[in-house]
Design an enzyme around this catalytic site. Structure first.
Site, mmCIF file in Angstrom:
data_model
loop_
_atom_site.group_PDB
_atom_site.id
_atom_site.type_symbol
_atom_site.label_atom_id
_atom_site.label_comp_id
_atom_site.label_asym_id
_atom_site.label_seq_id
_atom_site.Cartn_x
_atom_site.Cartn_y
_atom_site.Cartn_z
ATOM 1 N N LEU A 264 0.844 -1.195 0.000
ATOM 2 C CA LEU A 264 0.000 0.000 0.000
ATOM 3 C C LEU A 264 0.882 1.248 0.000
ATOM 4 C CD1 LEU A 264 -2.797 -1.126 2.506
ATOM 5 C CD2 LEU A 264 -2.819 -1.182 -0.005
ATOM 6 N N HIS A 265 1.707 1.379 -1.045
ATOM 7 C CA HIS A 265 2.642 2.504 -1.121
ATOM 8 C C HIS A 265 1.917 3.847 -1.020
ATOM 9 C CE1 HIS A 265 5.763 -0.289 -2.402
ATOM 10 N NE2 HIS A 265 5.052 -0.659 -3.457
ATOM 11 N N ASP A 266 1.054 4.109 -1.991
ATOM 12 C CA ASP A 266 0.416 5.425 -2.062
ATOM 13 C C ASP A 266 -0.639 5.654 -0.987
ATOM 14 O OD1 ASP A 266 2.055 6.111 -4.167
ATOM 15 O OD2 ASP A 266 0.622 5.536 -5.708
#
Length: 333
Positions: A264-266
């Site tokens: 869940l980078h962003d």
């Protein structure tokens, strides 16, 4: 001159007594509109006390025209009281040829779920840059910019309107890898790999920047099973859409890393922009390698020392609070 938006809204109760409450916090999202960008946008538009004033697009995960299409598709599926304008930006990095990531996000950026490119109104060159400037001026000292893709638009805005960019409250950039391997080659994170020159400009402009690197984002894995469970609990047009567009992204991680899921980078960068207390930070001078062929996009920082006026790097996260907020804001609509 523009009238600055109020920090407080004034209202009267039924007895005529004056009450004040905090106005919504203004946010501008700059995105290359891939799968985790979509989840981050949904997180933002469903966050209480937040008003997304505009969404600008930049080439990265896919070409910029597809990014603009994707943002409009995402907003079509969201539950919105206010639909922010979507403004197209840079079609290529400052100096280098564009590199995209169809193997991760699909050829369309949304897991190959969009068969046709919807018609997009023609926009004059530099619209995104002008939009960034206008929002910085209108929300002097209040605006948060969340940069989910390459920093091309932000660097161009800084070059064209330096005084306006100095009015920003903070810029949160998802990018970089400091003590972990890169996800684009051995040392570089994708956003900074795509446009290392823009990243180096923004991170060394003495702006209030927060960097959310792979060191942190790769601590948060969202599995396909968890996603199915969340979508079953809340059967809706939106949950079905999320299940569809995330499949390709999660299968990519199954093939390359052995787990069916995704980082869940962003969404994590978005959460830190909205709830800064979720993270711990260290200040450091950061340089981005832009000249070499082997280390393009590599971020180099001395995390053992502090440097006043330099970017803050997010180094720790309250994982449980983040995931609770992610589930509640993305899937409760």
């Amino acid at each position: 001159p523009r009238v600055r938006s109020p920090v407080f809204e004034i209202r009267c109760d039924p007895n005529g007594n004056v009450k004040t409450r905090s106005a919504n916090i203004p946010l501008l999202i700059d995105t290359d509109a891939g799968v985790d960008d979509a989840l981050a946008i949904l997180y933002a538009v469903h966050s209480p006390g937040i008003r997304v004033e505009a969404i600008t697009t930049v080439a990265g995960n896919v070409e910029v025209e597809k990014c603009t299409r994707n943002v409009n598709v995402i907003l079509d599926h969201a539950t919105l009281e206010y639909r922010p304008p979507v403004v197209q930006g840079a079609a290529k990095p400052l100096r280098l040829p564009l590199v995209t990531a169809p193997e991760v996000h699909g050829n369309d950026g949304l897991g190959n779920t969009q068969q046709q490119l919807r018609e997009i109104p023609r926009r004059r060159s530099g619209d995104a840059v002008d939009c960034i400037r206008e929002c910085c001026d209108r929300f002097h000292g209040e605006l948060t910019i969340v940069a989910l893709g390459p920093l091309t638009n932000i660097a161009l805005a800084l070059k064209k309107y330096p005084r306006s960019l100095r009015k920003v409250k903070r810029i949160v950039s998802m990018g970089g890898a400091f003590r972990v391997p890169g996800n684009t080659g051995p040392v570089a994170e994708f956003n900074y790999f795509v446009d290392p020159h823009a990243a180096n400009i923004v991170l060394n402009a003495n702006l209030p920047v927060i960097v959310v690197p792979l060191d942190l984002t790769e601590q948060i894995v969202f599995t396909r099973d968890e996603l199915r469970t969340m979508c079953r609990r809340r059967r809706s047009k939106l949950s079905s859409f999320i299940l569809r567009f995330s499949g390709y992204y999660m299968r990519y991680h199954k093939t390359t890393l052995g787990f069916e899921g995704g980082y869940l980078h962003d969404p994590l960068a978005m959460a830190i922009a909205i709830l800064p207390s979720l993270a711990e930070y260290r200040r450091a001078h950061v340089s981005v390698e832009s000249a070499g062929m082997l280390a393009r996009g590599m971020t180099v920082a001395d995390l053992q020392t502090t440097a006043s006026g330099k970017p803050r790097i997010a180094v720790a996260i309250d994982r449980e609070k983040f995931l609770e907020s992610f589930h509640r804001r993305v899937f409760a609509h």
